[in-house]
Design an enzyme around this catalytic site. Structure first.
Site, PDB file in Angstrom:
ATOM      1  N   CYS A 225     -12.018  -5.404  -9.655  1.00 35.96           N
ATOM      2  CA  CYS A 225     -11.086  -4.605  -8.854  1.00 35.96           C
ATOM      3  C   CYS A 225      -9.901  -5.447  -8.397  1.00 35.96           C
ATOM      4  O   CYS A 225     -10.054  -6.602  -7.996  1.00 35.96           O
ATOM      5  CB  CYS A 225     -11.809  -4.012  -7.649  1.00 35.96           C
ATOM      6  SG  CYS A 225     -10.750  -3.013  -6.577  1.00 35.96           S
TER       7      CYS A 225
ATOM      8  N   CYS B 111      -8.776  -6.494  -3.630  1.00 39.28           N
ATOM      9  CA  CYS B 111      -8.903  -7.728  -2.840  1.00 39.28           C
ATOM     10  C   CYS B 111      -8.770  -8.928  -3.776  1.00 39.28           C
ATOM     11  O   CYS B 111      -9.178  -8.866  -4.931  1.00 39.28           O
ATOM     12  CB  CYS B 111     -10.263  -7.799  -2.144  1.00 39.28           C
ATOM     13  SG  CYS B 111     -10.563  -6.491  -0.936  1.00 39.28           S
TER      14      CYS B 111
ATOM     15  N   CYS C 246     -16.100   0.793  -1.243  1.00 40.91           N
ATOM     16  CA  CYS C 246     -14.920  -0.024  -0.964  1.00 40.91           C
ATOM     17  C   CYS C 246     -15.099  -0.572   0.439  1.00 40.91           C
ATOM     18  O   CYS C 246     -15.095   0.190   1.417  1.00 40.91           O
ATOM     19  CB  CYS C 246     -13.630   0.794  -1.062  1.00 40.91           C
ATOM     20  SG  CYS C 246     -12.142  -0.181  -0.681  1.00 40.91           S
TER      21      CYS C 246
ATOM     22  N   GLN D  20       0.905   1.501  10.545  1.00 39.77           N
ATOM     23  CA  GLN D  20       0.119   0.305  10.268  1.00 39.77           C
ATOM     24  C   GLN D  20      -1.287   0.679   9.805  1.00 39.77           C
ATOM     25  O   GLN D  20      -1.976   1.472  10.447  1.00 39.77           O
ATOM     26  CB  GLN D  20       0.038  -0.577  11.512  1.00 39.77           C
ATOM     27  CG  GLN D  20       1.369  -1.182  11.931  1.00 39.77           C
ATOM     28  CD  GLN D  20       1.836  -2.297  11.003  1.00 39.77           C
ATOM     29  OE1 GLN D  20       1.162  -2.654  10.032  1.00 39.77           O
ATOM     30  NE2 GLN D  20       3.000  -2.850  11.293  1.00 39.77           N
TER      31      GLN D  20
ATOM     32  N   PHE E 280      14.816  -0.865  12.498  1.00 36.95           N
ATOM     33  CA  PHE E 280      13.779  -0.487  11.531  1.00 36.95           C
ATOM     34  C   PHE E 280      12.580   0.085  12.302  1.00 36.95           C
ATOM     35  O   PHE E 280      11.434  -0.317  12.100  1.00 36.95           O
ATOM     36  CB  PHE E 280      13.338  -1.677  10.674  1.00 36.95           C
ATOM     37  CG  PHE E 280      14.460  -2.405   9.987  1.00 36.95           C
ATOM     38  CD1 PHE E 280      15.016  -1.916   8.816  1.00 36.95           C
ATOM     39  CD2 PHE E 280      14.983  -3.574  10.520  1.00 36.95           C
ATOM     40  CE1 PHE E 280      16.060  -2.588   8.184  1.00 36.95           C
ATOM     41  CE2 PHE E 280      16.028  -4.253   9.896  1.00 36.95           C
ATOM     42  CZ  PHE E 280      16.568  -3.759   8.725  1.00 36.95           C
TER      43      PHE E 280
ATOM     44  N   ASP F 248      11.614  -4.985  12.771  1.00 37.04           N
ATOM     45  CA  ASP F 248      10.404  -5.019  11.941  1.00 37.04           C
ATOM     46  C   ASP F 248      10.792  -4.481  10.570  1.00 37.04           C
ATOM     47  O   ASP F 248      10.478  -3.343  10.219  1.00 37.04           O
ATOM     48  CB  ASP F 248       9.308  -4.170  12.589  1.00 37.04           C
ATOM     49  CG  ASP F 248       7.998  -4.193  11.802  1.00 37.04           C
ATOM     50  OD1 ASP F 248       7.865  -5.040  10.898  1.00 37.04           O
ATOM     51  OD2 ASP F 248       7.121  -3.356  12.088  1.00 37.04           O
TER      52      ASP F 248
ATOM     53  N   CYS G  19       6.333  -8.731   7.855  1.00 38.14           N
ATOM     54  CA  CYS G  19       5.156  -8.672   6.983  1.00 38.14           C
ATOM     55  C   CYS G  19       5.306  -9.622   5.796  1.00 38.14           C
ATOM     56  O   CYS G  19       4.506  -9.580   4.866  1.00 38.14           O
ATOM     57  CB  CYS G  19       4.922  -7.244   6.495  1.00 38.14           C
ATOM     58  SG  CYS G  19       6.309  -6.534   5.576  1.00 38.14           S
TER      59      CYS G  19
END
Length: 464
Positions: free
Chosen positions: A88, A91, A166, A294, A323, A392, A419
């Site tokens: 997968c 991750c 998951c 988020q 933003f 942001d 981020c």
């Protein structure tokens, strides 16, 4: 037909790339007294490990290969918890102890800042998640052309791994996905083939609030839900509403576009409403299928806490939230300042921000659907220079033009939430020439087992 050539090599992993994969190199013996260097990208490995890999068509400069065997394992390696981890692509670091993931993310933030000459002593250790599992409140699953439903295979965007679990999604979200998968198979509904642009089902989006428990599902398909699909769709409505008494919305999204994105040309609300109610930091938000919110709400509240603490906002101050999205930071800050202006170019987000402010009884905000520079100019005409600005921006950052405009505003403090530590470091470099000094940087891990890390920081204008 060209015959494929395979070679097996043992490579030492020297560093990790931007996507979290190991990188190393080997020297190939070509038999011509002229060894050639082959750079290797090896997912699911760690620095210092030795991995045996098989490379197809090795007569090139670079290659990517999954490890056949870990010959020498890092002491930081652990057994992945998820049975799908090796295939997968969701991750990348389940094989790495969580504490070491956090250390790496802290060092990455320092590395990007040091590249621009910033003092890395202001960077604190990354704040980890209370639990690195079941943290997501939104998942986008993909239907494969072979009838599968799950996540894209690691390194192969055309193949979908048929998931039965998951571990980063909530249990009920996974159960909803499995119920839709059973429904698809029962009615023999085709998955989308992105090469041929054929097939019915494209994506499944599942959102669930961790505070209100409200659940929403959106099925993305290439046809409308009526006509020949009416029986199947009625069955889907029945089985979802019967199994999940907290489902508040079930949507069918028509998407005939070539672009492989979970987008909608026409929305059909099959059951309930087209949004769910969520809460963050004590404030209520309405969340639609395409709302940016988020995805790790527990860690996101830590972001808000940190931003408020670093901003040191005062009741007589005016503030810009650049933003601003749907008001994730705007609403908590509004009660701490005299007036707040939210600026966001996406009109639907601004409409949501206005509605969210009204739902929470907040009346000292106004929101502008404008690009960052034009929005700041309008606020400047209305107020004069604001006291405080926070931003942001998206992963790409705000960019030099916006950062220079922020610098010319000459607000006392700038709180930057990012981020992407690389674009963050690039952006704040522009503020130096306007007299700003970086005071504090706090990394926060919102996405365990991935390369991503959030940053909360404050810069203060130094009087000269």
């Amino acid at each position: 037909m060209v015959k494929q050539v395979f070679e097996t090599h043992t490579v030492t992993i020297e560093k990790l790339d931007k996507k979290g994969s190991g990188m190393g190199a080997v020297w190939r013996d070509t038999g011509e007294n002229n060894p050639r260097k082959l750079k290797l990208n090896v997912p699911q490995t760690l620095v210092g490990e030795e991995a045996k890999v098989t490379v197809s068509n090795p007569n090139r400069k670079k290659a990517r290969a999954l490890p056949d065997e870990i010959v020498k394992a890092s002491p930081e390696r652990i057994e992945p918890a998820c049975p799908h981890f090796e295939l997968c692509g969701g991750c990348v670091w389940q094989h790495w102890s969580y504490g070491n993931q956090l250390q790496y993310k802290t060092e990455e933030v320092k590395r990007f800042l040091s590249r621009h000459g910033f003092d890395t002593g202001v960077v604190k250790d990354a704040i980890g998640a209370d639990s690195p599992w079941e943290y997501r409140n939104k998942m986008e699953f993909t239907f494969g052309r072979d009838g599968s439903l799950g996540m894209h295979e690691l390194g192969n965007f055309r193949k979908v791994i048929d998931l039965d679990t998951c571990l980063i999604a909530g249990n009920e979200m996974v159960e909803a996905m499995l119920e839709v998968s059973e429904w698809q198979k029962e009615f023999n509904l085709s998955g989308y083939d992105k090469d041929a642009h054929t097939g019915l089902l494209r994506n499944l989006m599942v959102r669930q609030s961790q505070k209100t428990d409200e659940l929403m599902l959106a099925v993305f398909a290439t046809k409308s839900p009526d006509g020949e699909l009416e029986e199947a769709v009625d069955n889907l409505i029945g089985r979802i509403t019967e199994k999940f008494d907290n489902v508040k919305g079930l949507m069918w999204m028509e998407n005939r576009e070539w672009a492989d994105m979970a987008q909608s040309e026409k929305t059909h609300t099959l059951y309930g409403r087209d949004y769910i109610n969520d809460e963050m930091y004590g404030y209520k938000y309405r969340i639609w299928f395409d709302t940016f919110f988020q995805t790790n709400p527990v860690q996101a509240e830590k972001l808000v806490d940190l931003a408020i603490d670093m901003a040191d906002a005062k009741k007589d101050e005016r503030m810009i939230d650049l933003f601003c999205g749907v008001g994730t930071f705007s609403l908590p800050f509004a009660s701490r300042v005299k007036e707040l202006a939210g600026i966001e170019i996406v009109e639907t987000s601004i409409e949501s921000a206005k509605r969210n402010a009204a739902d929470n009884g907040i009346d000292n905000t106004f929101f502008l659907a404008k690009d960052a520079r034009r929005g700041m100019d309008e606020v400047l005409e209305t107020w004069g220079t604001p006291d405080l600005l926070m931003l942001d921006p998206p992963r790409s950052g705000a960019g030099g033009k916006v950062m220079r405009r922020i610098g010319r505003l000459q607000t006392d403090r700038v709180v930057y939430v990012s981020c992407n530590p690389e674009s963050f470091a690039d952006d704040i470099t522009w503020l130096r020439e306007f007299g700003y000094e970086l005071e504090q940087v706090q990394p926060v891990d919102l996405f365990p087992h991935t390369v991503h890390v959030e940053v909360v920081s404050v810069l203060r204008r130094i009087e000269k």
